[in-house]
Design an enzyme around this catalytic site. Sequence first.
Site, PDB file in Angstrom:
ATOM      1  N   ARG A   1       0.840  -1.296  -0.114  1.00 41.79           N
ATOM      2  CA  ARG A   1       0.016  -0.044   0.068  1.00 41.79           C
ATOM      3  C   ARG A   1       0.870   1.310   0.097  1.00 41.79           C
ATOM      4  O   ARG A   1       0.463   2.482  -0.549  1.00 41.79           O
ATOM      5  CB  ARG A   1      -0.791   0.015   1.182  1.00 41.79           C
ATOM      6  CG  ARG A   1      -2.359  -1.025   0.978  1.00 41.79           C
ATOM      7  CD  ARG A   1      -3.024  -0.757   1.973  1.00 41.79           C
ATOM      8  NE  ARG A   1      -2.278  -1.599   3.415  1.00 41.79           N
ATOM      9  CZ  ARG A   1      -3.212  -2.678   3.579  1.00 41.79           C
ATOM     10  NH1 ARG A   1      -4.598  -3.050   3.453  1.00 41.79           N
ATOM     11  NH2 ARG A   1      -2.656  -3.578   4.494  1.00 41.79           N
TER      12      ARG A   1
ATOM     13  N   ASP B   1       3.437 -24.372   4.283  1.00 45.47           N
ATOM     14  CA  ASP B   1       3.291 -24.517   5.749  1.00 45.47           C
ATOM     15  C   ASP B   1       5.075 -24.739   5.928  1.00 45.47           C
ATOM     16  O   ASP B   1       5.832 -25.703   5.344  1.00 45.47           O
ATOM     17  CB  ASP B   1       2.884 -25.844   6.068  1.00 45.47           C
ATOM     18  CG  ASP B   1       3.206 -26.370   7.756  1.00 45.47           C
ATOM     19  OD1 ASP B   1       4.281 -25.986   8.273  1.00 45.47           O
ATOM     20  OD2 ASP B   1       2.087 -26.706   8.100  1.00 45.47           O
ATOM     21  N   HIS B   2       5.864 -23.725   6.573  1.00 43.55           N
ATOM     22  CA  HIS B   2       7.185 -23.797   6.346  1.00 43.55           C
ATOM     23  C   HIS B   2       7.935 -24.748   7.009  1.00 43.55           C
ATOM     24  O   HIS B   2       8.960 -25.139   6.693  1.00 43.55           O
ATOM     25  CB  HIS B   2       7.675 -22.216   6.803  1.00 43.55           C
ATOM     26  CG  HIS B   2       7.621 -22.191   8.212  1.00 43.55           C
ATOM     27  ND1 HIS B   2       6.823 -21.876   9.259  1.00 43.55           N
ATOM     28  CD2 HIS B   2       8.940 -22.295   9.277  1.00 43.55           C
ATOM     29  CE1 HIS B   2       7.164 -21.965  10.487  1.00 43.55           C
ATOM     30  NE2 HIS B   2       8.567 -22.278  10.473  1.00 43.55           N
TER      31      HIS B   2
ATOM     32  N   LYS C   1      11.714 -27.586   5.937  1.00 44.68           N
ATOM     33  CA  LYS C   1      12.843 -27.951   6.853  1.00 44.68           C
ATOM     34  C   LYS C   1      13.660 -29.156   6.385  1.00 44.68           C
ATOM     35  O   LYS C   1      12.826 -30.221   6.303  1.00 44.68           O
ATOM     36  CB  LYS C   1      12.561 -28.057   8.315  1.00 44.68           C
ATOM     37  CG  LYS C   1      11.891 -26.662   8.761  1.00 44.68           C
ATOM     38  CD  LYS C   1      11.630 -26.709  10.414  1.00 44.68           C
ATOM     39  CE  LYS C   1      11.036 -25.451  10.826  1.00 44.68           C
ATOM     40  NZ  LYS C   1      11.773 -24.391  11.404  1.00 44.68           N
TER      41      LYS C   1
ATOM     42  N   GLU D   1       8.847 -24.133  22.010  1.00 47.81           N
ATOM     43  CA  GLU D   1       9.351 -23.005  21.649  1.00 47.81           C
ATOM     44  C   GLU D   1       9.776 -22.227  23.137  1.00 47.81           C
ATOM     45  O   GLU D   1       8.862 -22.498  23.947  1.00 47.81           O
ATOM     46  CB  GLU D   1       8.468 -21.980  21.248  1.00 47.81           C
ATOM     47  CG  GLU D   1       8.131 -22.449  19.637  1.00 47.81           C
ATOM     48  CD  GLU D   1       7.385 -21.308  18.845  1.00 47.81           C
ATOM     49  OE1 GLU D   1       7.969 -20.687  17.908  1.00 47.81           O
ATOM     50  OE2 GLU D   1       5.945 -20.992  19.118  1.00 47.81           O
TER      51      GLU D   1
ATOM     52  N   ASP E   1      -2.030 -21.676  15.518  1.00 45.48           N
ATOM     53  CA  ASP E   1      -0.893 -21.284  15.282  1.00 45.48           C
ATOM     54  C   ASP E   1       0.174 -22.421  14.915  1.00 45.48           C
ATOM     55  O   ASP E   1       0.640 -22.197  13.911  1.00 45.48           O
ATOM     56  CB  ASP E   1      -0.373 -20.399  16.245  1.00 45.48           C
ATOM     57  CG  ASP E   1       0.980 -19.741  15.799  1.00 45.48           C
ATOM     58  OD1 ASP E   1       0.923 -18.947  14.726  1.00 45.48           O
ATOM     59  OD2 ASP E   1       1.987 -19.653  16.773  1.00 45.48           O
TER      60      ASP E   1
ATOM     61  N   HIS F   1       1.614 -27.283  11.558  1.00 42.83           N
ATOM     62  CA  HIS F   1       2.925 -27.822  11.600  1.00 42.83           C
ATOM     63  C   HIS F   1       2.659 -29.247  12.350  1.00 42.83           C
ATOM     64  O   HIS F   1       3.469 -30.043  11.677  1.00 42.83           O
ATOM     65  CB  HIS F   1       3.597 -26.670  12.667  1.00 42.83           C
ATOM     66  CG  HIS F   1       3.897 -25.591  12.042  1.00 42.83           C
ATOM     67  ND1 HIS F   1       3.740 -25.103  10.822  1.00 42.83           N
ATOM     68  CD2 HIS F   1       3.842 -24.244  12.638  1.00 42.83           C
ATOM     69  CE1 HIS F   1       3.964 -23.729  10.411  1.00 42.83           C
ATOM     70  NE2 HIS F   1       4.118 -23.172  11.871  1.00 42.83           N
TER      71      HIS F   1
ATOM     72  N   LYS G   1       4.383 -22.052  23.775  1.00 43.77           N
ATOM     73  CA  LYS G   1       5.422 -21.161  24.073  1.00 43.77           C
ATOM     74  C   LYS G   1       5.896 -20.921  25.309  1.00 43.77           C
ATOM     75  O   LYS G   1       5.283 -21.455  26.299  1.00 43.77           O
ATOM     76  CB  LYS G   1       5.151 -19.778  23.438  1.00 43.77           C
ATOM     77  CG  LYS G   1       4.541 -19.605  21.926  1.00 43.77           C
ATOM     78  CD  LYS G   1       4.529 -18.351  21.596  1.00 43.77           C
ATOM     79  CE  LYS G   1       3.970 -18.301  19.809  1.00 43.77           C
ATOM     80  NZ  LYS G   1       5.127 -18.408  18.919  1.00 43.77           N
TER      81      LYS G   1
HETATM   82  C1  BG6 Z   1       5.071 -19.951  12.942  1.00 43.33           C
HETATM   83  C2  BG6 Z   1       4.307 -19.476  14.184  1.00 43.33           C
HETATM   84  O1  BG6 Z   1       4.174 -20.613  11.895  1.00 43.33           O
HETATM   85  O2  BG6 Z   1       5.943 -20.822  13.365  1.00 43.33           O
HETATM   86  C3  BG6 Z   1       5.204 -18.722  15.091  1.00 43.33           C
HETATM   87  O3  BG6 Z   1       3.158 -18.486  13.638  1.00 43.33           O
HETATM   88  C4  BG6 Z   1       5.833 -19.783  15.575  1.00 43.33           C
HETATM   89  O4  BG6 Z   1       4.249 -18.524  16.591  1.00 43.33           O
HETATM   90  C5  BG6 Z   1       6.884 -20.151  14.499  1.00 43.33           C
HETATM   91  O5  BG6 Z   1       6.925 -18.860  16.499  1.00 43.33           O
HETATM   92  C6  BG6 Z   1       7.937 -21.345  14.533  1.00 43.33           C
HETATM   93  O6  BG6 Z   1       8.639 -21.472  13.523  1.00 43.33           O
HETATM   94  P1  BG6 Z   1      10.257 -22.095  13.662  1.00 43.33           P
HETATM   95  O7  BG6 Z   1      10.539 -22.379  12.494  1.00 43.33           O
HETATM   96  O8  BG6 Z   1      11.149 -21.093  14.372  1.00 43.33           O
HETATM   97  O9  BG6 Z   1      10.089 -23.415  14.664  1.00 43.33           O
END
Ligand code: BG6
Length: 513
Positions: A62, A200-201, A205, A239, A258, A263, A363
């Site tokens: 934007r 989904d990251h 990995k 975490e 989340d 994940h 967390k």
């Molecule tokens: C994200 C969440 O998808 O993954 C975060 O929104 C989280 O809250 C993060 O901290 C964790 O990813 P990674 O790669 O650091 O384990």
Amino acid sequence: MAEENRHPFLHGLSKHRGSPPTVVVIFGASGDLTARKLIPAIYNLAHDGLLPADFYLIGFGRKAIPDAEFQQMAADAIKEFSRREPSPEVWARLAPRTLYVSGGYDEKAAFDRLGARIAGLEKEIGQQLQSLFYISTPPTVFAPIIQNLGASGLAARYLRQPHQSKVIIEKPFGRDLASAQALNRELTTVFDEPQVFRIDHYLGKETVQDLLVQRFANAIFEPLWNRNFIDHVQITVAEQVGVEARAGYYEQSGCLRDMIQNHTMQLLALTAMEPPVSMDAESVRDEKVKVLKAIQPLRLDGAQSDVARAQYADGVIGGQPVQGYRAEPGVASDSTTETYAALRLSINNWRWQGVPFYLRSGKHLARRVSEIAIRFKRAPGHLFADDERSLIAPNTLAFQIQPDEGLSLILNAKIPGLETRTQPVKMNFKYATTFGSNTPEAYERLVLDAMIGDGTLFIRGDETERSWQLITPIHEFWAAQGRTGLDSYASGSWGPPSADLLLGAKGHAWREP
Ligand code: BG6
């Protein structure tokens, strides 16, 4: 022109992993994810020679920002977050190809301007560009972006040709089953499913991909990978960080949305799925969907409940006192958002019937660690059990997803000496020792895969809906319960007592990863 000459930077991968000439457009260009992950990923791909010769990056947002300013933002992001030391030579090639278009996400004229800019680049280089649209904005503007990609014709560019447009969409993919279905409808009105890459990251990995290699490239695991030999499975994504500056998002989300819905469910699917007929995207995702379909609906109430939720309270992390969730900036003082969730799942199929799968994430826990632990059934202990000092441990195979990536196996060994006493010992494979520690970031792999059109490590529409179908009733139940049943845990601990009970009910205990 020979292909090698058209792709002078493409020396790092087998040929079929080459991407056609591409423009990546990032919506949400001034966002945190863009700076921390996306731009550094693209830079590292350039550094490793994995981008096509004709590659462009366009930031879209934007804010009105001249190209030069966006280039400076990108350079700063690379300096701060890149895995590799920035090289002036690589950046000199990428910088002039880093451009910016400003406009509202609901403003069709802005998408027409974007289209004109892409067409201008194609004219300059005399060839077609694949467009990869990366939606990295807050979810409130997902729908207008998708609609405008449709209305402007950008989504249909070179449809079903090698340069056809593609879209990557970030999480959160909906907040319940109904909204995920609505988003899928929105996407598939404008794009065909093969053009859509739901990210989904965790799937990017290295160690998560290694799980499939370990399972299906080694003959020794498959015969044991079932209810006859496996007692239960524990999946932990812990975490140490708290909510940080993300309370605005997290208060609306919570741990279940989340981390668990995406994940940990993905880790479960990869652990439990049947061998696919091939490693192509559809075969792998078919198997993941099948296993998700076999998960039984959860029991939510009473002593038999399959779920636990909790919030972090005050505690100590890294020797420092830290405050509880409700005292974090931006968090309501009476918030019922869970920062920890644990589930006990039953997979009702031939392979897994009767084997509990425990999932937990939270967390402000004791350590940052993600792992999948396969706990095998105990060997008969009678040969060594007449001695109280003997300890026959169940064998445990643990995939360490992060940090300290690797694979370990707990076995029983004889303690050297003149009598037969046993002790559990750990066989350890460490990625860093064998392969070095500079492995690609998840986003590098995922952006490259989307450019190539390989959806194996992305979530298919039916997969995300099945996962929400399991999770949504939990949210509905918790919403009805309010504070009732919301446990708490000290920051820096391993979680709440209710999560221990979840396992205790079956005679199990969480392992300390
Ligand atoms: C994200 C969440 O998808 O993954 C975060 O929104 C989280 O809250 C993060 O901290 C964790 O990813 P990674 O790669 O650091 O384990």
